[in-house]
Design a protein around this motif. Structure first.
Motif, PDB file in Angstrom:
ATOM      1  N   SER A  76       0.854  -1.185   0.000  1.00  0.00           N
ATOM      2  CA  SER A  76       0.000   0.000   0.000  1.00  0.00           C
ATOM      3  C   SER A  76       0.897   1.245   0.000  1.00  0.00           C
ATOM      4  N   ALA A  77       0.496   2.266  -0.782  1.00  0.00           N
ATOM      5  CA  ALA A  77       1.373   3.417  -1.037  1.00  0.00           C
ATOM      6  C   ALA A  77       1.233   4.508   0.026  1.00  0.00           C
ATOM      7  N   ASN A  78       1.281   4.090   1.281  1.00  0.00           N
ATOM      8  CA  ASN A  78       1.253   5.028   2.407  1.00  0.00           C
ATOM      9  C   ASN A  78       2.604   4.977   3.103  1.00  0.00           C
ATOM     10  N   THR A  79       2.895   5.998   3.905  1.00  0.00           N
ATOM     11  CA  THR A  79       4.079   5.867   4.745  1.00  0.00           C
ATOM     12  C   THR A  79       3.775   4.826   5.820  1.00  0.00           C
ATOM     13  N   PHE A  80       4.820   4.156   6.250  1.00  0.00           N
ATOM     14  CA  PHE A  80       4.737   3.075   7.231  1.00  0.00           C
ATOM     15  C   PHE A  80       3.926   3.516   8.451  1.00  0.00           C
ATOM     16  N   GLY A  81       2.927   2.719   8.785  1.00  0.00           N
ATOM     17  CA  GLY A  81       2.129   3.026   9.971  1.00  0.00           C
ATOM     18  C   GLY A  81       0.906   3.880   9.704  1.00  0.00           C
ATOM     19  N   HIS A  82       0.794   4.428   8.482  1.00  0.00           N
ATOM     20  CA  HIS A  82      -0.319   5.330   8.193  1.00  0.00           C
ATOM     21  C   HIS A  82      -1.466   4.569   7.514  1.00  0.00           C
ATOM     22  N   VAL A  83      -2.591   5.277   7.355  1.00  0.00           N
ATOM     23  CA  VAL A  83      -3.764   4.719   6.699  1.00  0.00           C
ATOM     24  C   VAL A  83      -3.465   4.497   5.206  1.00  0.00           C
ATOM     25  N   SER A  84      -3.958   3.393   4.632  1.00  0.00           N
ATOM     26  CA  SER A  84      -3.745   3.126   3.207  1.00  0.00           C
ATOM     27  C   SER A  84      -4.410   4.203   2.344  1.00  0.00           C
ATOM     28  N   PRO A  85      -3.843   4.480   1.151  1.00  0.00           N
ATOM     29  CA  PRO A  85      -4.392   5.498   0.258  1.00  0.00           C
ATOM     30  C   PRO A  85      -5.460   4.922  -0.677  1.00  0.00           C
ATOM     31  N   THR A  86      -6.549   5.626  -0.848  1.00  0.00           N
ATOM     32  CA  THR A  86      -7.588   5.162  -1.766  1.00  0.00           C
ATOM     33  C   THR A  86      -7.826   6.150  -2.907  1.00  0.00           C
ATOM     34  N   SER A  87      -6.907   7.113  -3.054  1.00  0.00           N
ATOM     35  CA  SER A  87      -6.946   7.996  -4.230  1.00  0.00           C
ATOM     36  C   SER A  87      -5.508   8.405  -4.535  1.00  0.00           C
ATOM     37  N   ALA A  88      -5.294   8.913  -5.748  1.00  0.00           N
ATOM     38  CA  ALA A  88      -3.949   9.374  -6.125  1.00  0.00           C
ATOM     39  C   ALA A  88      -3.511  10.518  -5.217  1.00  0.00           C
ATOM     40  N   ALA A  89      -4.466  11.377  -4.832  1.00  0.00           N
ATOM     41  CA  ALA A  89      -4.128  12.507  -3.952  1.00  0.00           C
ATOM     42  C   ALA A  89      -3.605  12.016  -2.598  1.00  0.00           C
ATOM     43  N   HIS A  90      -4.179  10.932  -2.087  1.00  0.00           N
ATOM     44  CA  HIS A  90      -3.678  10.373  -0.814  1.00  0.00           C
ATOM     45  C   HIS A  90      -2.215   9.945  -0.945  1.00  0.00           C
ATOM     46  N   VAL A  91      -1.877   9.362  -2.103  1.00  0.00           N
ATOM     47  CA  VAL A  91      -0.494   8.907  -2.311  1.00  0.00           C
ATOM     48  C   VAL A  91       0.442  10.111  -2.291  1.00  0.00           C
ATOM     49  N   VAL A  92       0.041  11.167  -2.999  1.00  0.00           N
ATOM     50  CA  VAL A  92       0.865  12.388  -3.039  1.00  0.00           C
ATOM     51  C   VAL A  92       1.000  12.961  -1.625  1.00  0.00           C
ATOM     52  N   ASP A  93      -0.081  12.962  -0.858  1.00  0.00           N
ATOM     53  CA  ASP A  93      -0.024  13.490   0.515  1.00  0.00           C
ATOM     54  C   ASP A  93       1.073  12.799   1.324  1.00  0.00           C
ATOM     55  N   ASP A  94       1.193  11.476   1.152  1.00  0.00           N
ATOM     56  CA  ASP A  94       2.169  10.722   1.953  1.00  0.00           C
ATOM     57  C   ASP A  94       3.563  10.730   1.344  1.00  0.00           C
ATOM     58  N   LEU A  95       3.648  10.619   0.020  1.00  0.00           N
ATOM     59  CA  LEU A  95       4.943  10.247  -0.585  1.00  0.00           C
ATOM     60  C   LEU A  95       5.506  11.288  -1.552  1.00  0.00           C
ATOM     61  N   ASP A  96       4.899  12.470  -1.613  1.00  0.00           N
ATOM     62  CA  ASP A  96       5.400  13.512  -2.508  1.00  0.00           C
ATOM     63  C   ASP A  96       6.883  13.763  -2.215  1.00  0.00           C
ATOM     64  N   GLY A  97       7.699  13.794  -3.277  1.00  0.00           N
ATOM     65  CA  GLY A  97       9.123  14.023  -3.100  1.00  0.00           C
ATOM     66  C   GLY A  97       9.916  12.739  -2.908  1.00  0.00           C
ATOM     67  N   LEU A  98       9.215  11.654  -2.567  1.00  0.00           N
ATOM     68  CA  LEU A  98       9.904  10.387  -2.325  1.00  0.00           C
ATOM     69  C   LEU A  98       9.735   9.409  -3.489  1.00  0.00           C
TER      70      LEU A  98
END
Ligand code: TXA
Ligand code: MG
Length: 292
Positions: A114-136
């Motif tokens: 799941s494309a969230n940072t470790f320990g966080h809620v899983s992402p269910t939209s592309a925006a959620h992924v950007v919120d967690d992993l932008d820049g990474l």
């Protein structure tokens, strides 16, 4: 790269490119011994990474593409970096046209936690992924909101049939397909990290049984000065699952300190929603360590 699936967004890398796989662990901040699911576009591709026995074949034929992950004995192609050194490998064929096309173009399985940072809620939209992993990470393939919303069911096909993580494909679905009983995991799980808490928002999660109870709990929290969000009120279970993680993320974004969640009743997908709510509640109670 972030990729859509019907369950949650994944952070994908070609399963046999060790450097790419290593970057997935780094971006998520995930411990290296946590195994990954290999996403495939066919049973034939799955059989390159794991030995497909008759049980696995029947389940894949019935439920793929779909939210069911099969645990198989691994082949030599499934490296220690994706199995965490285990003798088993997890494989699934997701039900999303974009990601299936991407797998086809690569011609190889894609590992995708799941494309969230470790320990966080899983992402269910592309925006959620950007919120967690932008820049990474380099990119996210936007395939719209996830239709299922909770992670795939994991079933161990290597020994006594066992559901290791509940999801939208239910134990009863699996029993009906195979015509024999399947156990729900109890005690220490064979899927590392699934019984300890995770899937947690920042706000503390409290579980309420009914709508009336939720009103009572949220009222008492408001009296204590907490900023409370109630989730799951008047939602049917399919919509609840699809919006669960988004509601938790929205509550965090709104600065809520408390989430009061009404548990859905019934079997099947409702069990998966209750499982994720309990993990979120356990984690925000401050007791144990998050693990995915
Ligand atoms: O719906 C899903 O399954 C999503 C989407 C992106 O496909 N993926 C997902 O991946 O939830 P992840 O990494 O967040 O969770 C995978 C789970 C973990 O609990 C892991 O321990 C378990 O699968 N797992 C993977 N390989 C395993 C293995 N060889 N033995 C036991 N458990 C395994
Ligand atoms: Mg995860």
């Amino acid at each position: 790269m972030g990729v859509p699936t019907e369950t949650v967004y994944g952070l994908a890398a070609v399963a046999t490119l060790h450097e790419a796989v290593a970057r997935v662990f780094t971006a998520k901040g995930r411990p290296n011994d946590h195994p990954l699911i290999v996403h495939v576009d066919s049973l034939e591709m799955a059989s390159r990474y794991g030995y497909v026995n008759e049980t696995a074949r029947e389940l894949a034929t019935r439920f793929w593409p779909g939210p069911l992950t099969l645990l198989l004995e691994r082949t030599p192609l499934a490296g220690d970096d994706i199995t965490g050194g285990r003798e088993t490998v997890a494989v699934r064929m997701p039900r999303h046209a974009l990601t299936l096309e991407l797998i086809g173009l690569c011609g190889e399985g894609l590992v995708a936690p799941s494309a969230n940072t470790f320990g966080h809620v899983s992402p269910t939209s592309a925006a959620h992924v950007v919120d967690d992993l932008d820049g990474l990470i380099d990119a996210v393939l936007d395939g719209g909101p996830c239709t299922v919303g909770v992670e795939s069911t994991i079933v161990d096909c290597t020994g006594d049939l066992q559901v290791l993580r509940p999801g939208a494909v239910t134990r009863v679905d699996i029993e009906n397909c195979l015509g024999r009983p399947v156990s729900e995991t109890s005690g220490p799980s064979r899927a590392p990290g699934m019984l300890v808490s995770h899937y947690a928002p920042k706000a503390r999660v409290t579980i309420a049984g009914t709508g009336a109870e939720a009103v009572g709990i949220s009222a008492s929290m408001r009296v204590r000065g907490a900023s409370v969000v109630v989730i799951g009120d008047r939602l049917d279970v399919v919509e609840y699952a699809a919006t669960l993680y988004g509601m938790m993320r929205d509550a965090d974004a709104a600065g809520a300190t408390q989430i009061v969640a009404i548990e859905p009743e019934g079997e099947g997908l409702a069990e998966a929603v209750r499982d994720r709510l309990r993990k979120a509640a356990a984690d925000t109670a401050g007791g144990s360590t998050p693990v995915e």
